[in-house]
Design an enzyme around this catalytic site. Structure first.
Site, mmCIF file in Angstrom:
data_model
loop_
_atom_site.group_PDB
_atom_site.id
_atom_site.type_symbol
_atom_site.label_atom_id
_atom_site.label_comp_id
_atom_site.label_asym_id
_atom_site.label_seq_id
_atom_site.Cartn_x
_atom_site.Cartn_y
_atom_site.Cartn_z
ATOM 1 C CB CYS A 153 10.172 1.018 -3.073
ATOM 2 S SG CYS A 153 9.499 2.530 -2.381
ATOM 3 C CD GLU A 186 5.455 7.385 1.208
ATOM 4 O OE1 GLU A 186 5.376 6.182 1.527
ATOM 5 O OE2 GLU A 186 6.320 8.151 1.667
ATOM 6 C CG ASP A 205 2.719 5.152 3.904
ATOM 7 O OD1 ASP A 205 1.979 4.954 4.880
ATOM 8 O OD2 ASP A 205 3.956 5.229 3.997
ATOM 9 C CG HIS A 233 8.552 -0.852 11.086
ATOM 10 N ND1 HIS A 233 9.143 -0.084 10.117
ATOM 11 C CD2 HIS A 233 9.542 -1.392 11.809
ATOM 12 C CE1 HIS A 233 10.429 -0.130 10.278
ATOM 13 N NE2 HIS A 233 10.715 -0.924 11.296
HETATM 14 C C1 PEP Z 1 5.496 2.546 1.246
HETATM 15 O O1 PEP Z 1 4.784 3.330 1.890
HETATM 16 O O2 PEP Z 1 5.061 1.810 0.339
HETATM 17 C C2 PEP Z 1 6.931 2.438 1.539
HETATM 18 C C3 PEP Z 1 7.726 1.705 0.786
HETATM 19 O O3 PEP Z 1 7.406 3.084 2.629
HETATM 20 P P1 PEP Z 1 7.195 2.591 4.144
HETATM 21 O O4 PEP Z 1 6.659 1.209 4.114
HETATM 22 O O5 PEP Z 1 8.540 2.690 4.779
HETATM 23 O O6 PEP Z 1 6.230 3.602 4.669
HETATM 24 MG MG MG Z 2 5.673 4.856 3.062
#
Ligand code: PEP
Ligand code: MG
Length: 582
Positions: A506, A435, A459, A193
Site C-alpha cells: 500500500c 514497513e 516507510d 504526507h
Molecule cells: C507506507 O509507509 O508505505 C504507508 C503506506 O504508510 P504512510 O505513508 O501512511 O506512512
Molecule cells: Mg507508513
C-alpha cells in the site's frame, strides 16, 4: 520577468498551467518603534482593525472547513477566535501601546509571546496543546498589522497553482474540491504526507523547490510539470505551446489507461490480483469508486485525530467507518489504526518535543501505551464491520510481540461487544503493515500473528536506508528501487505465502508503473495506490503474463545498484506498454 526554471521532486501525473498564488510563512521580523503621544490613537485603531480583519478571516475559514469537512472539523478554528476575544490579550496590548509609547506589532508580540511561554511552562498537557493556536493567531494578526500577504491558503475562484513553503497535513484537506489545479512546495519529499495527499487529489505537484516563494510574485503564470519535477515560471511562448501539446497527449494517455478501469486485474494467463485504492478523507471513497478500485487497501485514519482538539469519539468514528463499509461493498476496506507521529502531528498526542519523530512515539507505539484510545477505535471499526467487509490493520509494527498485544486487544474488544450484544464481523481479518525493516526480517514469525500483510514501502524505504522520506536533501538516498529494499519486499511476500496469508503493497511503489510487473512477478496478491493509479495498474497487469512477470522479478533481484534496476524496469515496461504512454 523572463522565464525561469526550478527543479524539485515531481509528485503525481500530468501538468498544470495557471497563475500562482503564493503563501510564504517565514519567521516575521517584528518592528520595534517608539511612537509620539499624538500617534497613540492611530496605533490603537490599527490594532483594532487588524483584530477585526483577523477575526473575519478566521470565521471565513471556519465556514469553508465546515462546508467541505463538517462542523466538527471546523470547530478547531473556534479555539483561535477565542484567543482574539480574550481581554487579557487585547487589553494588555492596548495598555502597553499607551504606557510605553510603542508600536502595535511590538506590543502585541510581547503579550502573546508571554502567553505562549506561560503555556509552555505550565506542564499541563491541555495548555501545552493550545500553543499552536496562539502561534497561528500571532502570525496571522501580525501579518495583517504589517500588511503582509496572508499566511493562510486563500480560497480562489479561478484555476490557480498554490506555491507555499510548507503545508500541514490538516491544510491539504483545504485543497480538496477547490480551484487549485497544481501545487509547489519548498518542503517535502516524494512520499511525504503532502506528496501523498496531492497524488490522492490528482493534483500535479513539485515538492522540495528551495526558495521559490521568495522569488515569485502572485499571478505569474507558472507550469507545474510533475512528471519531471520542474516548475517553469513565466514561460516563453514556445514553451507554453509545447506544454499545451503535451497536455493533450497526456489526456490521450489517460484515456488509454482509463479503458481498464472497470475491468478485472487479471493477467493474460488468467491470474487474478486485487487493485485497491488508498484513502484518507471519507469523501475519497467516491474517487476510489470512480477509478474502479476493487476495495480500499488502506484507509489512513490519522486525519480524524489530527484535525481536532479532542480525540474522535467512538460514535463519530463508527459513522465514518460504517459509511465506507457500506459504500465500498461488496468490496472490502482495510482500516488502519491511527498512525499519528512521524510527519503527521496532532494536538492530542504530541505534548513532548521529539528530536527524531520518525523513530519515536508513533502509531502502534502510541496505541499500546494508551490502550483506551486504541480500544475506542477498535470498537468503532468492529461495530462498523457489521455493515460491510472491513479489516483492521496495525501500522509501524516493528516486533511480532506488538502484533500479539494488538491482537489481544482486538479479542478483548470483541468480548466487550459480545457482552453488550453489539453485532460485528466475528471473522474480521487483522493484519500488520510491514514497513519497518525488523518486521520484514522477522516476517515469517510475524505472519503467524496475522491474517494478511500490507507492505508500506514509503516507510520501509526510509527506515532501510536511514533517509527521511520528507527531506529533499536526502532524496538521492531515499530511492524506491534500492536492492536492499527489494530484497526485504520479496522476503516479506515469500514469508506471507509460506505461512498461508495474503500480502499487498500500500506504499506509493504499488502505483509506480515500472514497479507493477516486478511486484506481480514477486507474487504480490494486492496492489493499493492513490485512486487515479488504479486503472494504470490494472492496464499493466492485463498486458502481462505471469511467466514474464516472474522473469522480470528474478532479474531485478540480481542487480546491486538502483540505477541498474530502474533502467531495466523502464526498458521492460516499454515492451509491455506503448512507449508514448509511459
Ligand atoms: C507506507 O509507509 O508505505 C504507508 C503506506 O504508510 P504512510 O505513508 O501512511 O506512512
Ligand atoms: Mg507508513
Amino acid at each position: 520577468m523572463a522565464q525561469v526554471i526550478y527543479k524539485g521532486i515531481g509528485s503525481g501525473d500530468g501538468f498544470a498551467i495557471a497563475p500562482a498564488v503564493i503563501v510564504h510563512r517565514g519567521e516575521l521580523a517584528i518592528p520595534q518603534n517608539t511612537i509620539d503621544k499624538e500617534e497613540i490613537d492611530h496605533e490603537l485603531t490599527r490594532f483594532d482593525d487588524a483584530l477585526n480583519m483577523t477575526t473575519k478571516q478566521l470565521n471565513r475559514i471556519k465556514n469553508s472547513i465546515a462546508k467541505s469537512m463538517g462542523e466538527d472539523a471546523a470547530s478547531i478554528i473556534d479555539a483561535q477566535i477565542m484567543v482574539l476575544a480574550d481581554p487579557a490579550c487585547v487589553d494588555e496590548t492596548k495598555r502597553i501601546i499607551q504606557k510605553k509609547n510603542i508600536n502595535a506589532e511590538y506590543a502585541f508580540d510581547t503579550v502573546i509571546q508571554s502567553s505562549i511561554e506561560a503555556l509552555r511552562n505550565s506542564n499541563n498537557s491541555t495548555f501545552v496543546d493550545r500553543i499552536q493556536d496562539f502561534q497561528d493567531v500571532r502570525t496571522r494578526l501580525l501579518a495583517n498589522l504589517m500588511g503582509l500577504k496572508h499566511q493562510v491558503i486563500p480560497a480562489v475562484e479561478n484555476e490557480s497553482i498554490l506555491v507555499i513553503n510548507h503545508l500541514a497535513p490538516s491544510e491539504t484537506a483545504h485543497l480538496f474540491g477547490s480551484k487549485y489545479v497544481g501545487l509547489v512546495t519548498e518542503a517535502g519529499g516524494f512520499t511525504s504526507h503532502i506528496a501523498i495527499m496531492s497524488r490522492t487529489m490528482d493534483l500535479p505537484a513539485v515538492l522540495g523547490v528551495e526558495n521559490i516563494t521568495e522569488n515569485l510574485t502572485d499571478n505569474t503564470t507558472i507550469i507545474v510539470d510533475s512528471m519531471i519535477g520542474q516548475v517553469v515560471i513565466d514561460p516563453e511562448e514556445k514553451v507554453l505551446k509545447q506544454y499545451e501539446k503535451q497536455r493533450k497527449l497526456y489526456a490521450k494517455k489517460m484515456e488509454f489507461f482509463f479503458e481498464a478501469r472497470d475491468k478485472p486485474a487479471v493477467t493474460k494467463d488468467n491470474i487474478k490480483v486485487t487493485v485497491s485504492a488508498n484513502m484518507e478523507l471519507p469523501e475519497e471513497v467516491l474517487l476510489a469508486e470512480h477509478y474502479g478500485a476493487e476495495g480500499i487497501g488502506l484507509f489512513r485514519t490519522e486525519l480524524l485525530y489530527i484535525q481536532k482538539e479532542d480525540l474522535p469519539t467512538e460514535s463519530e468514528q463508527f459513522e465514518v467507518y460504517k459509511q465506507i463499509a457500506k459504500q465500498i461493498s461488496p468490496h472490502s476496506a482495510i482500516i488502519r489504526t491511527f498512525d499519528v507521529g512521524g510527519d503527521k502531528f496532532g494536538n492530542i498526542f504530541h505534548q513532548h518535543y521529539e528530536p527524531n519523530p520518525f523513530l519515536g512515539f508513533r502509531a502502534i507505539r502510541i496505541g499500546l501505551m494508551h490502550p483506551d484510545i486504541l480500544k475506542t477505535q477498535l470498537r468503532a471499526i468492529l461495530r462498523a464491520s457489521h455493515y460491510g467487509n472491513l479489516m483492521i490493520m496495525f501500522p509501524m509494527i516493528s516486533l511480532p510481540e506488538e502484533m500479539t498485544l494488538a491482537r489481544e486487544m482486538v479479542e478483548k474488544v470483541k468480548e466487550e461487544l459480545r457482552a453488550e450484544n453489539q453485532p460485528f464481523d466475528e471473522n474480521i481479518q487483522v493484519g500488520a503493515m510491514v514497513e519497518v525493516p525488523s518486521a520484514a526480517i522477522l516476517s515469517r514469525e510475524l505472519a503467524r500473528e496475522c491474517d494478511f500483510f500490507s507492505i508500506g514501502t514509503n516507510d520501509l524505504i526510509q527506515y532501510t536506508l536511514a533517509a527521511d522520506r520528507g527531506n529533499p536533501r536526502v532524496a538521492h538516498i531515499y530511492q524506491t528501487y534500492q536492492p536492499s529494499v527489494l530484497k526485504l519486499i520479496k522476503f516479506a511476500i515469500d514469508s506471507a505465502h509460506f505461512e498461508g496469508i495474503w500480502v499487498g503493497v500500500c506504499g506509493e511503489m504499488a502505483g509506480e508503473m515500472q514497479a507493477v510487473p516486478m511486484l506481480l512477478g514477486m507474487g504480490l496478491d494486492e496492489f493499493s495506490a492513490v485512486p487515479a493509479r488504479v486503472p494504470v495498474i490494472k492496464k499493466i497487469i492485463r498486458s502481462l503474463d505471469m511467466k514474464t512477470a516472474r522473469q522480470i522479478a528474478e532479474q531485478t533481484l540480481r542487480f546491486t545498484k538502483h540505477s541498474e534496476v530502474i533502467s531495466y524496469l523502464n526498458d521492460r515496461l516499454a515492451e509491455i506498454i506503448p512507449e508514448k504512454y509511459i
